[in-house]
Design an enzyme around this catalytic site. Structure first.
Site: not given
Ligand code: 8GP
Length: 766
Positions: A277, A465-466, A573, A577
């Site tokens: 991810h 977002k974060r 995501t 939305k």
């Molecule tokens: C997030 C990505 O930053 C985001 O682009 C993507 O849409 C989302 O995952 C779902 O696929 N990644 C994370 O939250 C992530 O990598 N968290 C850390 C645990 C590894």
């Protein structure tokens, strides 16, 4: 969601109304289970909903954290973190299943025994009870109910030896109880200390061991042969937090079920698949091998063996190429590399958007892609329209149903039926009225919570977002400063009135992100209190961004900011939305934005900035000189100088770390480099906004094309392509982002393999 999925929301609302109770007010009281901290966790929740909707027998596994992701307070502009006590009044949707508890062991010693065959004896370990709580996931108007199993760490009752005469035993008992309960106490413990790292590793092992034991018990209960494990179960690991599933499954098969290494390995790789991810280096986990050895001695032995066998394979393929072997090893330089463990131990590795998968294949995991070319594939993320459109925006859902029929919610590609109405003034006016209703509602909430008055006819721009450098909230803030400077220089300036809304949490130890929040709130204070600006510009930082707040923002947003440094956002995501609610994206060519642009067409999105390849090439060359931009672009110079000139309350040094991060530490996320392109993109937004009909046409087209980004589409792809799971329902014709896939699957009826289960092993959900 239960009421919507069961198809009884209206009935329940009417019944409650008769009793004088407002269903909306009841829903507002419910806490968001904050068991994740961002996109990955929330996506897992969407997928559980989609799997149930698609009649797929897929379950989730996570931890039942006593305290979820912190609640954010803003005091004097600063973020404060308050524990999220989400269980204080209980969680009515969970079912405790003590009869299915399993034991998880930590520490101790492992000795070998040879009794005809080599075996391992694990002694003096700390034993922890994993007690499952099941949360049902009900399918949309079907009879499927899957479960999210959340594990809670509890001490063994038998270990209690507390009495006045055995004080030391009593103290030991209390220590034991506290240590055990700490395992599922908080999400993402601070890993800057050794204790914090031990706790995180414990959490990861606890999740994987308990979940795998439950899966094997289930196979036993069904009387299925373990030798056919990968025909009966698919175990999916959601990023690397559950990567210990690889050695743990090996341990269970070898030590507890008597399999030999080769057969156990074949079953493990056949059953496990892995989604990556993120490519951010700080998220590619590694663990010190000595920690492994101390905490998980048997797993340490197995990981060593996996590594040794893998390195031998590499040696056969690349004899003498030590550098490559070292770079690809699972264990090197005293560290266990979790992503390598996950790739080696899985039959499938996927990225979450086409660009992200390409970057994995060509750059971040290129050695592995060369070695296992068939393992890599893409599954572009998708989210659920049921939650983020039907629940969030019932008025829009009704307009859609009245226009294209009621089936769009099950067949989101029916939304394409809105296209012929996109430029129809009657349809547009209805859409505009719905949007205005939600903007007024949001304006009232902002007024009540912050005292800031927003004009619902202004252009609402959200960036939620974060808070992270790569998501570039500061680029947005710099543009706002630039607009403000223009208005100050020329109070009569004709700009479309704009409202900028920010929301997001900064990780507690991420000081620069916390300072960015302080900076945005200070900027908001200056602008909102400046009478010369009036209603032309308003800025609000919304406290404690979470899913409930997102649900208010989605239908009220005109422009949504998706402006990461290209290549850094795996997919995103939020973008999906927002478009399904009719927002227009201003975004970089990154992650899912590119596929959204391809779906909605360039006329219905505004993109700008460096491409991912340009960014990656620039990084390879060691970056660029931000002073060049500072010296060449007076807009950039003015804004940056204001950071350290005392323009904002707090004095000239308060925001110096931000100034330094750009000019003295290389502007790693290329904010200054992309700034001019971003200002132009914002001008383009304003130009389009001023043409009301054109704007509403864009809103309609974004909604119409959002069907591709349904999690139902994504999960059907996972089910067919990775898990080879055959649902007993016909696979629908999806407006898939991958046309070959759509063509090959549309309309086919696939027989179901009996008792096939998919398990999504996930450290968190939100
Ligand atoms: C997030 C990505 O930053 C985001 O682009 C993507 O849409 C989302 O995952 C779902 O696929 N990644 C994370 O939250 C992530 O990598 N968290 C850390 C645990 C590894």
């Amino acid at each position: 969601m239960y009421l919507i999925n069961l198809g009884i929301r209206d009935t329940v609302a009417a019944a409650l109304f008769d009793l004088g109770v407002d269903l909306g007010a009841v829903e507002d009281v419910e806490e968001d289970p904050g068991l994740g901290n961002g996109g990955l966790g929330r996506l897992a929740a969407c997928y559980l909903d989609s799997m149930a909707a698609e009649n797929l027998p897929g379950h989730g596994c996570g931890l039942r954290y006593r305290y979820g992701f912190f609640e954010q307070g803003i005091v004097d502009g600063r973020q404060i973190e308050v524990p999220d006590d989400w269980l204080k009044t209980g969680f009515i949707y969970e079912f405790r299943r003590p009869e299915e508890a399993v034991e998880v062991r930590f520490g101790g010693t492992v000795t070998t025994e040879i009794n005809g065959k080599l075996s391992y004896r694990h002694e003096n370990y700390e034993s922890v009870l994993a007690v499952p709580y099941d949360v049902p996931f009900v399918g949309y108007r079907n009879d499927t109910v899957n479960a999210l199993r959340l594990w809670s760490a509890e001490p063994h009752r038998t270990e209690f030896v507390c009495s006045a005469t055995r004080r030391n035993d009593c103290l030991k008992t209390i220590d034991y109880k506290n240590a055990v309960e700490a395992i599922t106490s908080i999400l993402y413990p601070d890993d800057s200390t050794r204790d914090g790292r031990v706790l995180r590793l414990k959490q990861q092992y606890f999740l994987t061991s308990a979940s795998l034991q439950a899966i094997l018990h289930d196979i036993d209960r069904r009387g299925l042969p373990l030798a056919g494990l990968s025909d009966h179960v698919a175990i999916h690991i959601n990023d690397t937090h559950p990567a210990l599933a690889v050695p743990e499954l090996m341990r269970l098969l070898i030590d507890e079920r008597g399999f030999g290494w080769d057969e156990a390995w074949q079953l493990t790789v056949g059953a496990i698949s892995y989604t990556n991810h993120t490519i951010l280096p700080e998220a590619l986990e590694t663990w010190p091998a000595d920690l492994f050895q101390e905490l998980l001695p048997r797993i340490h032995i197995i990981v060593n063996e996996i590594n040794e066998r893998f390195c031998r394979e590499l040696w056969q393929r690349y004899p003498g190429d030590w550098d490559r072997i070292r770079a690809m090893a699972v264990l090197a330089d005293g560290a266990v590399r979790m992503a390598h463990l996950a790739i080696v131990g899985s039959h499938s590795v996927n990225g979450v958007a086409q660009l992200h998968t390409r970057i994995l294949k060509e750059r971040v995991m290129s050695d592995f892609h060369r070695f296992y070319p068939d393992r890599f594939n893409n599954k572009t993320n998708g989210v659920t329209h049921r939650r983020f459109l039907a629940k969030t925006n019932p008025q829009l859902a009704e307009l859609i149903a009245g226009t294209v029929g009621p089936d769009w919610i099950t067949f989101p590609c029916d939304l394409l039926g809105l296209l012929p109405h996109a430029d129809d003034p009657a349809f547009q006016d209805k859409l505009a009225a719905i949007r205005r209703h939600h903007k007024s509602k949001l304006a009232a909430l902002v007024r009540d919570n912050t005292g800031v008055r927003l004009d619902p006819d202004a252009l609402f721009d959200t960036h939620v977002k974060r808070i992270h450098g790569y998501k570039r909230q500061l680029m947005n803030a710099f543009h706002i400063m630039h607009l403000y400077n223009r208005l100050k220089a020329d109070p009569g300036l004709d700009i479309a009135p704009r409202v900028f809304l920010f929301g997001g949490k900064a990780a507690p130890a991420y000081q620069l992100a916390k300072l960015a929040i302080k900076f945005i709130t200070a900027l908001a204070g200056v602008i909102n209190n400046d009478k010369t600006v009036g209603d032309k510009l308003k800025v609000v930082f919304l406290e404690n961004y979470n899913v409930s707040l997102l649900e208010l923002l989605l239908p009220a947003t005109d422009v949504n900011e998706q402006i990461p440094t290209a290549s850094r956002e795996a997919c995103g995501t939020g973008n999906m939305k927002f478009i399904m609610n009719g927002s227009v994206i201003i975004g970089t060519l990154d992650g899912g934005n590119i596929e959204i642009m391809n779906a909605v067409g360039e006329d219905n999105i505004v993109t700008f900035g460096l491409t991912a390849d340009e960014v990656l090439t620039l990084y390879e060359r060691g970056g660029y000189n931000p002073w060049d931009v500072y010296n060449a672009d007076p807009r950039v110079k003015t804004v940056l100088d204001q950071l350290v000139s005392g323009f904002l309350p707090g004095g000239p040094d308060e925001y110096r770390p931000i100034f330094d991060s750009f000019l003295h530490h290389g502007d790693h996320f290329l904010v200054l480099k992309d700034f001019a392109a971003y200002v132009d993109a914002q001008k383009e937004i304003e130009r389009r906004w001023r043409d009301r009909r054109r704007w509403l046409g864009m809103c309609a087209r974004n909604i119409a094309h959002s069907g591709k980004f349904s999690g139902d589409r994504t999960f059907t792809e996972y089910a067919l392509d990775i898990w080879r799971l055959r649902p007993d329902t016909p696979v629908r014709c999806y407006c898939s982002a991958d046309e070959d896939f759509a063509r090959s699957q549309s309309g086919c009826i696939l027989p179901r393999r009996p008792a096939l289960q998919a398990t999504l092993t996930n450290a968190a959900y939100n």
